[in-house]
Design a protein around this motif. Structure first.
Motif, PDB file in Angstrom:
ATOM      1  N   UNK A 134       0.819  -1.217   0.000  1.00 49.40           N
ATOM      2  CA  UNK A 134       0.000   0.000   0.000  1.00 49.40           C
ATOM      3  C   UNK A 134       0.849   1.262   0.000  1.00 49.40           C
ATOM      4  N   UNK A 135       1.995   1.234   0.663  1.00 47.88           N
ATOM      5  CA  UNK A 135       2.871   2.407   0.706  1.00 47.88           C
ATOM      6  C   UNK A 135       3.667   2.570  -0.584  1.00 47.88           C
ATOM      7  N   UNK A 136       4.008   1.460  -1.221  1.00 47.92           N
ATOM      8  CA  UNK A 136       4.797   1.530  -2.453  1.00 47.92           C
ATOM      9  C   UNK A 136       4.031   2.181  -3.606  1.00 47.92           C
ATOM     10  N   UNK A 137       2.715   1.968  -3.664  1.00 49.85           N
ATOM     11  CA  UNK A 137       1.928   2.498  -4.775  1.00 49.85           C
ATOM     12  C   UNK A 137       1.980   4.028  -4.836  1.00 49.85           C
ATOM     13  N   UNK A 138       1.627   4.755  -3.762  1.00 49.11           N
ATOM     14  CA  UNK A 138       1.723   6.217  -3.863  1.00 49.11           C
ATOM     15  C   UNK A 138       3.171   6.698  -3.957  1.00 49.11           C
ATOM     16  N   UNK A 141       4.143   6.574  -7.522  1.00 44.85           N
ATOM     17  CA  UNK A 141       3.522   7.697  -8.238  1.00 44.85           C
ATOM     18  C   UNK A 141       4.261   8.999  -7.957  1.00 44.85           C
ATOM     19  N   UNK A 142       4.634   9.224  -6.705  1.00 46.96           N
ATOM     20  CA  UNK A 142       5.380  10.439  -6.369  1.00 46.96           C
ATOM     21  C   UNK A 142       6.689  10.520  -7.152  1.00 46.96           C
ATOM     22  N   UNK A 143       7.390   9.419  -7.212  1.00 51.55           N
ATOM     23  CA  UNK A 143       8.678   9.385  -7.917  1.00 51.55           C
ATOM     24  C   UNK A 143       8.475   9.662  -9.406  1.00 51.55           C
ATOM     25  N   UNK A 144       7.468   9.032  -9.997  1.00 49.73           N
ATOM     26  CA  UNK A 144       7.197   9.225 -11.434  1.00 49.73           C
ATOM     27  C   UNK A 144       6.839  10.684 -11.720  1.00 49.73           C
ATOM     28  N   UNK A 145       5.941  11.235 -10.911  1.00 48.98           N
ATOM     29  CA  UNK A 145       5.496  12.608 -11.186  1.00 48.98           C
ATOM     30  C   UNK A 145       6.562  13.648 -10.842  1.00 48.98           C
ATOM     31  N   UNK A 146       7.442  13.351  -9.899  1.00 46.10           N
ATOM     32  CA  UNK A 146       8.574  14.256  -9.677  1.00 46.10           C
ATOM     33  C   UNK A 146       9.487  14.267 -10.902  1.00 46.10           C
ATOM     34  N   UNK A 147       9.689  13.099 -11.489  1.00 47.14           N
ATOM     35  CA  UNK A 147      10.502  13.013 -12.703  1.00 47.14           C
ATOM     36  C   UNK A 147       9.824  13.760 -13.855  1.00 47.14           C
ATOM     37  N   UNK A 148       8.493  13.584 -13.970  1.00 44.10           N
ATOM     38  CA  UNK A 148       7.760  14.305 -15.011  1.00 44.10           C
ATOM     39  C   UNK A 148       7.811  15.812 -14.782  1.00 44.10           C
ATOM     40  N   UNK A 162      -0.759  18.691  -9.117  1.00 46.39           N
ATOM     41  CA  UNK A 162      -2.031  18.210  -8.551  1.00 46.39           C
ATOM     42  C   UNK A 162      -1.923  16.724  -8.201  1.00 46.39           C
ATOM     43  N   UNK A 163      -1.360  15.961  -9.118  1.00 44.52           N
ATOM     44  CA  UNK A 163      -1.184  14.525  -8.859  1.00 44.52           C
ATOM     45  C   UNK A 163      -0.212  14.300  -7.708  1.00 44.52           C
ATOM     46  N   UNK A 164       0.874  15.052  -7.660  1.00 40.55           N
ATOM     47  CA  UNK A 164       1.837  14.932  -6.553  1.00 40.55           C
ATOM     48  C   UNK A 164       1.155  15.218  -5.223  1.00 40.55           C
ATOM     49  N   UNK A 165       0.338  16.265  -5.170  1.00 39.31           N
ATOM     50  CA  UNK A 165      -0.362  16.610  -3.931  1.00 39.31           C
ATOM     51  C   UNK A 165      -1.323  15.501  -3.518  1.00 39.31           C
ATOM     52  N   UNK A 166      -2.074  14.962  -4.503  1.00 37.91           N
ATOM     53  CA  UNK A 166      -3.031  13.882  -4.225  1.00 37.91           C
ATOM     54  C   UNK A 166      -2.310  12.642  -3.683  1.00 37.91           C
ATOM     55  N   UNK A 167      -1.206  12.254  -4.299  1.00 35.21           N
ATOM     56  CA  UNK A 167      -0.462  11.067  -3.867  1.00 35.21           C
ATOM     57  C   UNK A 167       0.225  11.300  -2.522  1.00 35.21           C
TER      58      UNK A 167
END
Length: 176
Positions: A134-138, A141-148, A162-167
């Motif tokens: 459960x912790x790995x999923x968000x 996402x944080x790592x991917x969107x930081x890279x993006x 927005x996605x970073x804030x949500x995750x």
């Protein structure tokens, strides 16, 4: 006798052939067998699982019998079956008994039902595995969107934030 009878752990006293000569009330409570039913029988603690039942259980460690017959104390965990057929885990200390001349006269086994502890360990392991997932999923996402955010299209930065804030909120909720 009073000490044995009031002990919370099961106690079996056996002769040199592992025949039970005494068991305390805790043994009766743990196994479901009365003293009358098992006195005079070989202790199930030293019998292979196949003798105890047709269902496979944890095998009696090969060194148990030989260890105590050499005059040493054996400590370990075993799996057994109660009179009602339910399987239970137990921790056992099996010690040789000697007379005043130092001659081996038998054995004493002290055992405790640890089924509940084993179940708690299993549940803890299951919880840790599940929460890790459960912790790995968000986090992923944080790592991917930081890279993006760093390397992606400039016009999509608001969407990435927005996605970073949500995750990040999702991760915070999980941790809490």
């Amino acid at each position: 006798q009073t000490i044995f009878d009031s002990a919370g752990e099961g106690i079996q006293i056996m002769d040199r052939n592992f025949i039970i000569t005494y068991c305390n009330p805790a043994t009766e409570r743990i196994t479901g067998y009365t003293a009358a039913e098992i006195t005079g029988l070989q202790s199930r603690l030293i019998q292979p699982a196949s003798v105890q039942s047709a269902l496979p259980l944890g095998a009696v460690p090969a060194d148990l019998r030989s260890t105590v017959e050499r005059g040493e104390v054996w400590r370990g965990e075993l799996v057994s079956r109660r009179k009602d057929g339910t399987i239970f885990d137990l921790t056992v200390t099996l010690s040789p008994l000697y007379d005043s001349d130092g001659q081996l006269t038998g054995y004493v086994a002290v055992h405790r039902d640890i089924t509940r502890l084993k179940e708690l360990d299993r549940l803890r392991d299951q919880f840790v595995s599940r929460i890790g997932h459960e912790l790995r999923t968000p986090l992923t996402s944080l790592i991917i969107y930081l890279d993006l955010l760093e390397n992606g299209k400039v016009e999509k930065r608001a969407q990435y934030l927005t996605t970073l804030q949500r995750e990040a909120d999702r991760l915070r909720r999980l941790v809490e």
